[in-house]
Design a protein around this motif. Structure first.
Motif, PDB file in Angstrom:
ATOM      1  N   PHE A  63     -44.080-140.065 103.815  1.00  0.00           N
ATOM      2  CA  PHE A  63     -43.936-139.099 102.679  1.00  0.00           C
ATOM      3  C   PHE A  63     -42.590-139.034 102.116  1.00  0.00           C
ATOM      4  CE2 PHE A  63     -42.884-134.772 101.517  1.00  0.00           C
ATOM      5  CZ  PHE A  63     -43.626-134.446 100.576  1.00  0.00           C
ATOM      6  N   ARG A  64     -41.522-139.387 102.901  1.00  0.00           N
ATOM      7  CA  ARG A  64     -40.139-139.138 102.573  1.00  0.00           C
ATOM      8  C   ARG A  64     -39.858-140.373 101.560  1.00  0.00           C
ATOM      9  NH1 ARG A  64     -38.152-137.682 108.346  1.00  0.00           N
ATOM     10  NH2 ARG A  64     -38.147-135.743 108.182  1.00  0.00           N
ATOM     11  N   GLN A  65     -40.578-141.641 102.023  1.00  0.00           N
ATOM     12  CA  GLN A  65     -40.425-142.759 101.399  1.00  0.00           C
ATOM     13  C   GLN A  65     -41.083-142.838  99.941  1.00  0.00           C
ATOM     14  OE1 GLN A  65     -41.843-146.238 103.233  1.00  0.00           O
ATOM     15  NE2 GLN A  65     -41.263-147.567 101.374  1.00  0.00           N
ATOM     16  N   ARG A  66     -42.077-142.093  99.799  1.00  0.00           N
ATOM     17  CA  ARG A  66     -42.865-141.726  98.390  1.00  0.00           C
ATOM     18  C   ARG A  66     -42.053-140.803  97.596  1.00  0.00           C
ATOM     19  NH1 ARG A  66     -47.863-141.319 101.671  1.00  0.00           N
ATOM     20  NH2 ARG A  66     -47.823-139.174 101.041  1.00  0.00           N
ATOM     21  N   ALA A  67     -41.581-139.937  98.274  1.00  0.00           N
ATOM     22  CA  ALA A  67     -40.826-138.952  97.583  1.00  0.00           C
ATOM     23  C   ALA A  67     -39.473-139.626  96.968  1.00  0.00           C
ATOM     24  CB  ALA A  67     -40.581-137.482  98.549  1.00  0.00           C
ATOM     25  N   SER A  68     -38.973-140.301  97.711  1.00  0.00           N
ATOM     26  CA  SER A  68     -37.643-141.067  97.377  1.00  0.00           C
ATOM     27  C   SER A  68     -38.001-142.006  96.179  1.00  0.00           C
ATOM     28  CB  SER A  68     -37.093-141.859  98.408  1.00  0.00           C
ATOM     29  OG  SER A  68     -35.957-142.604  97.894  1.00  0.00           O
ATOM     30  N   GLU A  69     -39.133-142.782  96.163  1.00  0.00           N
ATOM     31  CA  GLU A  69     -39.654-143.616  95.221  1.00  0.00           C
ATOM     32  C   GLU A  69     -39.853-142.570  93.864  1.00  0.00           C
ATOM     33  OE1 GLU A  69     -42.680-145.573  96.807  1.00  0.00           O
ATOM     34  OE2 GLU A  69     -41.520-147.001  98.004  1.00  0.00           O
ATOM     35  N   ALA A  70     -40.348-141.505  94.205  1.00  0.00           N
ATOM     36  CA  ALA A  70     -40.682-140.569  92.879  1.00  0.00           C
ATOM     37  C   ALA A  70     -39.628-139.861  92.262  1.00  0.00           C
ATOM     38  CB  ALA A  70     -41.574-139.617  93.403  1.00  0.00           C
ATOM     39  N   GLU A  71     -38.543-139.654  93.138  1.00  0.00           N
ATOM     40  CA  GLU A  71     -37.437-139.402  92.607  1.00  0.00           C
ATOM     41  C   GLU A  71     -36.671-140.444  91.782  1.00  0.00           C
ATOM     42  OE1 GLU A  71     -35.129-137.874  95.869  1.00  0.00           O
ATOM     43  OE2 GLU A  71     -36.079-135.842  95.825  1.00  0.00           O
ATOM     44  N   ASP A  72     -36.698-141.720  92.373  1.00  0.00           N
ATOM     45  CA  ASP A  72     -36.039-142.651  91.715  1.00  0.00           C
ATOM     46  C   ASP A  72     -36.789-142.989  90.332  1.00  0.00           C
ATOM     47  OD1 ASP A  72     -34.337-143.155  93.870  1.00  0.00           O
ATOM     48  OD2 ASP A  72     -35.270-144.914  94.313  1.00  0.00           O
ATOM     49  N   ARG A  73     -38.054-142.909  90.390  1.00  0.00           N
ATOM     50  CA  ARG A  73     -38.848-143.177  89.026  1.00  0.00           C
ATOM     51  C   ARG A  73     -38.548-142.137  88.083  1.00  0.00           C
ATOM     52  NH1 ARG A  73     -43.358-144.380  92.369  1.00  0.00           N
ATOM     53  NH2 ARG A  73     -44.264-142.549  91.994  1.00  0.00           N
ATOM     54  N   LEU A  74     -38.480-140.796  88.660  1.00  0.00           N
ATOM     55  CA  LEU A  74     -37.991-139.586  87.821  1.00  0.00           C
ATOM     56  C   LEU A  74     -36.690-139.862  87.049  1.00  0.00           C
ATOM     57  CD1 LEU A  74     -38.945-136.894  86.546  1.00  0.00           C
ATOM     58  CD2 LEU A  74     -37.881-135.896  88.715  1.00  0.00           C
ATOM     59  N   SER A  75     -35.939-140.250  88.147  1.00  0.00           N
ATOM     60  CA  SER A  75     -34.506-140.317  87.421  1.00  0.00           C
ATOM     61  C   SER A  75     -34.348-141.451  86.348  1.00  0.00           C
ATOM     62  CB  SER A  75     -33.616-140.887  88.406  1.00  0.00           C
ATOM     63  OG  SER A  75     -33.244-139.956  89.636  1.00  0.00           O
ATOM     64  N   ARG A  76     -35.159-142.819  86.505  1.00  0.00           N
ATOM     65  CA  ARG A  76     -35.381-143.615  85.710  1.00  0.00           C
ATOM     66  C   ARG A  76     -35.701-143.190  84.044  1.00  0.00           C
ATOM     67  NH1 ARG A  76     -36.666-146.987  89.996  1.00  0.00           N
ATOM     68  NH2 ARG A  76     -39.092-146.816  89.099  1.00  0.00           N
ATOM     69  N   LEU A  77     -36.994-142.443  84.454  1.00  0.00           N
ATOM     70  CA  LEU A  77     -37.531-141.714  83.251  1.00  0.00           C
ATOM     71  C   LEU A  77     -36.568-140.876  82.462  1.00  0.00           C
ATOM     72  CD1 LEU A  77     -41.128-141.133  84.556  1.00  0.00           C
ATOM     73  CD2 LEU A  77     -40.755-142.575  83.023  1.00  0.00           C
ATOM     74  N   GLU A  78     -36.056-140.046  83.115  1.00  0.00           N
ATOM     75  CA  GLU A  78     -34.961-139.038  82.469  1.00  0.00           C
ATOM     76  C   GLU A  78     -33.900-139.984  81.884  1.00  0.00           C
ATOM     77  OE1 GLU A  78     -33.948-136.888  85.900  1.00  0.00           O
ATOM     78  OE2 GLU A  78     -35.223-135.210  85.574  1.00  0.00           O
ATOM     79  N   ALA A  79     -33.454-140.850  82.415  1.00  0.00           N
ATOM     80  CA  ALA A  79     -32.487-141.712  81.695  1.00  0.00           C
ATOM     81  C   ALA A  79     -33.109-142.242  80.443  1.00  0.00           C
ATOM     82  CB  ALA A  79     -31.841-142.650  82.653  1.00  0.00           C
ATOM     83  N   ALA A  80     -34.407-142.728  80.477  1.00  0.00           N
ATOM     84  CA  ALA A  80     -34.750-143.440  79.236  1.00  0.00           C
ATOM     85  C   ALA A  80     -35.091-142.152  78.204  1.00  0.00           C
ATOM     86  CB  ALA A  80     -36.275-144.134  79.756  1.00  0.00           C
ATOM     87  N   VAL A  81     -35.370-141.175  78.652  1.00  0.00           N
ATOM     88  CA  VAL A  81     -35.793-140.113  77.578  1.00  0.00           C
ATOM     89  C   VAL A  81     -34.417-139.662  77.069  1.00  0.00           C
ATOM     90  CG1 VAL A  81     -36.312-137.652  77.600  1.00  0.00           C
ATOM     91  CG2 VAL A  81     -37.789-139.202  78.578  1.00  0.00           C
TER      92      VAL A  81
END
Length: 104
Positions: free
Chosen positions: A17-35
């Motif tokens: 769960f922690r690993q998936r949450a960390s991956e989700a946070e990374d994806r979210l950070s990349r998406l926020e940067a792209a936006v």
């Protein structure tokens, strides 16, 4: 033995769960940067267009002012020419009358 496996299974589940949450946070950070990057690019382009339109508007305003001034000058010149024409026509009529009076 089942009791000892449960905490390990729970730890594995928590780690996954922690690993998936960390991956989700990374994806979210990349998406926020792209936006943010897209937003900045859009705002820059929008700002350039606004500046260009403002510049064109100022140029048009100065051209309009020059044309108004020119129209005023032409109207004044036209009035002067009409005045001169009226007097020239009157002078020609008077000259014609004098010529008719001498010829008779």
């Amino acid at each position: 033995m089942a009791e000892t496996e449960k905490p390990t299974d729970l730890n594995k589940l928590l780690e996954q769960f922690r690993q998936r949450a960390s991956e989700a946070e990374d994806r979210l950070s990349r998406l926020e940067a792209a936006v943010t990057k897209e937003k900045d690019a859009y705002e820059e382009e929008y700002s350039k267009k606004i500046s260009k339109l403002e510049s064109e508007l100022e140029h048009s305003k100065s051209e309009l002012a020059a044309e108004h001034k020119k129209a005023g000058e032409l109207a004044a010149e036209n009035a002067k020419l009409k005045y001169r024409m009226t007097h020239l026509v009157q002078a020609v009529k008077e000259a014609d009358l004098k010529l008719e009076g001498k010829g008779a």
